[in-house]
Design a protein around this motif. Sequence first.
Motif, PDB file in Angstrom:
ATOM      1  N   SER A   1      -1.913   3.274  -0.470  1.00  0.00           N
ATOM      2  CA  SER A   1      -0.527   3.187  -0.053  1.00  0.00           C
ATOM      3  C   SER A   1      -0.257   3.435   1.645  1.00  0.00           C
ATOM      4  O   SER A   1       0.303   2.874   2.507  1.00  0.00           O
ATOM      5  N   VAL A   2      -1.382   4.100   2.167  1.00  0.00           N
ATOM      6  CA  VAL A   2      -1.249   4.329   3.556  1.00  0.00           C
ATOM      7  C   VAL A   2      -1.800   3.068   4.440  1.00  0.00           C
ATOM      8  O   VAL A   2      -1.615   2.636   5.395  1.00  0.00           O
ATOM      9  N   ILE A   3      -2.877   2.557   3.756  1.00  0.00           N
ATOM     10  CA  ILE A   3      -3.426   1.320   4.130  1.00  0.00           C
ATOM     11  C   ILE A   3      -2.468   0.048   4.258  1.00  0.00           C
ATOM     12  O   ILE A   3      -2.386  -0.512   5.438  1.00  0.00           O
ATOM     13  N   ILE A   4      -1.857  -0.194   2.922  1.00  0.00           N
ATOM     14  CA  ILE A   4      -0.795  -1.019   2.915  1.00  0.00           C
ATOM     15  C   ILE A   4       0.364  -0.823   4.082  1.00  0.00           C
ATOM     16  O   ILE A   4       0.878  -1.674   4.515  1.00  0.00           O
ATOM     17  N   ILE A   5       0.915   0.373   3.997  1.00  0.00           N
ATOM     18  CA  ILE A   5       1.826   0.678   5.044  1.00  0.00           C
ATOM     19  C   ILE A   5       1.692   0.357   6.558  1.00  0.00           C
ATOM     20  O   ILE A   5       2.314  -0.046   7.360  1.00  0.00           O
ATOM     21  N   GLY A   6       0.261   0.866   6.580  1.00  0.00           N
ATOM     22  CA  GLY A   6      -0.175   0.657   8.116  1.00  0.00           C
ATOM     23  C   GLY A   6      -0.459  -0.979   8.315  1.00  0.00           C
ATOM     24  O   GLY A   6       0.089  -1.370   9.567  1.00  0.00           O
ATOM     25  N   LEU A   7      -0.792  -1.721   7.484  1.00  0.00           N
ATOM     26  CA  LEU A   7      -0.885  -3.214   7.784  1.00  0.00           C
ATOM     27  C   LEU A   7       0.458  -3.830   7.729  1.00  0.00           C
ATOM     28  O   LEU A   7       0.677  -4.561   8.823  1.00  0.00           O
ATOM     29  N   PHE A   8       1.687  -3.270   7.062  1.00  0.00           N
ATOM     30  CA  PHE A   8       2.827  -3.707   6.923  1.00  0.00           C
ATOM     31  C   PHE A   8       3.635  -3.387   8.436  1.00  0.00           C
ATOM     32  O   PHE A   8       4.200  -4.316   9.043  1.00  0.00           O
ATOM     33  N   ILE A   9       3.365  -2.155   8.896  1.00  0.00           N
ATOM     34  CA  ILE A   9       3.920  -1.878  10.017  1.00  0.00           C
ATOM     35  C   ILE A   9       3.549  -2.732  11.249  1.00  0.00           C
ATOM     36  O   ILE A   9       3.834  -3.142  12.226  1.00  0.00           O
ATOM     37  N   GLY A  10       1.725  -3.009  11.276  1.00  0.00           N
ATOM     38  CA  GLY A  10       1.313  -3.853  12.358  1.00  0.00           C
ATOM     39  C   GLY A  10       1.886  -4.999  12.304  1.00  0.00           C
ATOM     40  O   GLY A  10       2.073  -5.607  13.279  1.00  0.00           O
TER      41      GLY A  10
END
Length: 65
Positions: free
Chosen positions: A27-36
Amino acid sequence: MKDNEPTLSSIEDYDTLKGSKKRIVWSVIIIGLFIGALLAGAKLYFGDAHDALPTADAINKVPMK
């Protein structure tokens, strides 16, 4: 002098993440990619800032006390 920082090889469950830890990591990886992606999209949509104020005054003499 030995560093006290953990390394990937010294973390016990690095290779065997299971359950909630695995979900949190993903979830941290996905959220980071989404914010980016949002920030990259906003940069493409809005472009660069072109709001610089032009100045035509030249400084001839710097006031000294």
